[in-house]
Design an enzyme around this catalytic site. Structure first.
Site, PDB file in Angstrom:
ATOM      1  CE  LYS A  58      13.800  42.326  34.702  1.00  0.00           C
ATOM      2  NZ  LYS A  58      13.501  42.209  36.160  1.00  0.00           N
TER       3      LYS A  58
HETATM    4  C1  LIG Z   1      19.617  43.042  35.570  1.00  0.00           C
HETATM    5  C2  LIG Z   1      18.644  41.578  35.996  1.00  0.00           C
HETATM    6  N1  LIG Z   1      19.413  40.427  35.723  1.00  0.00           N
HETATM    7  C3  LIG Z   1      18.398  39.313  36.141  1.00  0.00           C
HETATM    8  C4  LIG Z   1      17.471  39.464  36.823  1.00  0.00           C
HETATM    9  C5  LIG Z   1      16.844  38.356  37.081  1.00  0.00           C
HETATM   10  O1  LIG Z   1      15.413  37.993  36.643  1.00  0.00           O
HETATM   11  P1  LIG Z   1      14.461  36.988  37.270  1.00  0.00           P
HETATM   12  O2  LIG Z   1      13.768  37.786  38.255  1.00  0.00           O
HETATM   13  O3  LIG Z   1      13.720  36.764  36.159  1.00  0.00           O
HETATM   14  O4  LIG Z   1      15.209  35.963  37.806  1.00  0.00           O
HETATM   15  C6  LIG Z   1      16.882  40.715  37.076  1.00  0.00           C
HETATM   16  C7  LIG Z   1      15.607  40.886  37.664  1.00  0.00           C
HETATM   17  O5  LIG Z   1      14.650  40.460  38.291  1.00  0.00           O
HETATM   18  C8  LIG Z   1      17.714  41.760  36.575  1.00  0.00           C
HETATM   19  O6  LIG Z   1      17.102  43.071  36.969  1.00  0.00           O
END
Ligand SMILES: Cc1ncc(COP(=O)(O)O)c(C=O)c1O
Length: 386
Positions: free
Chosen positions: A184
């Site tokens: 990210k």
């Molecule tokens: C659109 C979206 N929402 C939620 C997430 C979830 O985030 P995390 O990996 O920090 O749980 C991601 C990616 O990882 C994502 O691309």
């Protein structure tokens, strides 16, 4: 051709990040503590939100936001099909039903007209995902939400920092969820944050992130804290650690620099693909500031003798790492088999899915490396032209 593999993503970790994490480790306080509090305060200041609650993933952020908004068994929540697993799975974990919605063809963000068609008396919330970092049409979404009394929980995993009509993402919907996963725009290794203007929701999420035990549970091992605690609700173990927050604080101060570096990559890509009619480059509407988390090109398959998967394979052979965001949720076995979705229900997402490729875009990527990616993509499309 490149002799070493170019990674799709490399996090921007500098000596200042390493020093910040080392300081946290030396402090003797490694779990949620003062650095988490400071990261929350700085994140709220950066986005302009009243409250920020730090958690250990973007997925946890979505889960806690929906829980705070009161989503429960029997409810329906509108979720774009063009998203990652996390956006919909948390709805199901609360016993509710994710109702998948198609995207618009240009930004690949959720289609406001399709959202409106999907509303039923059971609909309680909408989760707009700011795909690739391009904010959704929030005016249309907020208008629909107000008319139908729906909570807007934004999935801003891609959208730090981004603005919609001058308003910072994190201050628009009811609750906004960010991710600090390794790929990210800023990272804490794993981590997430929820912003909201509502103090009661912030308190609820903070409590539910630490087993649902009474306020300031993290202080129970300090001189000011108390050993006594009360369980108010069956919560989760979603708190961020001070180690992660130290990295987050050190990354956040460079968030705008990172964005400038991604914009540099975007411009070079746009220039590089300008004369290549088999490639459609991503757009940014005039009234937004795009976070450029992803640079997603679309292939004009009618002009090519090979499909998207073959293009990716050829890029791999040329040592270029790419990705696909996303395989729409309705194409996955779980959603197809349990909810009966078919590709015909989502014509825009289907058409896009067969053509999209996400190219590397991160601060560390040099101009020369962007040039190598352009040369490889353009070279393949020329070689396999119909
Ligand atoms: C659109 C979206 N929402 C939620 C997430 C979830 O985030 P995390 O990996 O920090 O749980 C991601 C990616 O990882 C994502 O691309």
């Amino acid at each position: 051709m490149r002799t070493s593999f170019l990674s799709f993503h490399v996090p921007e970790i500098g000596e200042q990040d390493i020093a910040a994490v080392a300081d946290a480790l030396r402090s003797g306080w490694v779990t949620a503590g003062p650095r988490v509090k400071e990261f929350e305060a700085q994140f709220a200041r950066f986005t302009g939100a009243a409250h920020a609650v730090a958690v250990n993933s973007g997925t946890a952020a979505l889960h806690l936001a929906l829980e705070a908004a009161g989503i429960k068994a029997g409810d329906e929540v509108l979720v774009p099909t063009m998203t990652f697993a996390a956006t919909a799975e948390v709805v199901i974990q609360l016993g509710a039903r994710p109702v998948l919605v198609d995207c618009v063809p240009d930004t690949l963000n959720v289609d406001p007209a399709a959202l409106e068609r999907a509303v039923t008396p059971r609909t309680k919330a909408i989760i707009p995902v700011h795909f690739a970092g391009h904010p959704c049409d929030m005016d249309a979404i907020l208008e629909l939400a107000a008319a139908k009394k729906l909570t807007v929980v934004e999935d801003a995993a891609h959208a730090l920092p981004a603005r919609w009509r001058g308003k910072m993402v994190g201050t628009i919907g009811d609750l906004t969820c960010f991710s600090f996963y390794a790929t990210k725009t800023i990272t804490t290794g794993e981590g997430g944050m929820i912003t909201t203007e509502d103090a009661a929701w912030a308190d609820r999420m903070r409590m539910m992130s630490l087993h649902g035990i009474s306020k300031d549970a993290w202080k129970r091992y300090t001189a000011e804290g108390s050993w006594r605690y009360e369980i108010i609700a069956p919560g989760y173990k979603y708190n961020m650690t001070d180690i992660a927050a130290a990295l987050g604080l050190s990354q956040l101060v460079r968030c705008d620099d990172f964005l400038r570096a991604r914009i540099r990559c975007r411009k070079l890509y746009d220039q590089g693909f300008a004369g290549c009619c088999a490639i459609q480059t991503p757009i940014s509407q005039d009234d937004v500031e795009h976070a450029w988390h992803l640079y997603v090109i679309r292939l004009d398959l009618e002009q090519l003798r090979i499909d998207r998967d073959q293009v990716i394979e050829l890029l791999k052979q040329r040592n270029i790492g790419v990705a696909v965001h996303f395989i729409p949720l309705h194409l996955h076995p779980y959603y197809r088999d349990n909810y009966g979705y078919t590709p015909a229900d989502f014509p825009n997402a289907n058409a896009a899915f067969e053509r999209i490729i996400s190219l590397p875009i991160y601060p560390r990527l040099s101009d020369a490396e962007v040039g190598e990616v352009v040369d490889a993509v353009v070279g393949i499309t020329r070689e396999y032209r119909r």
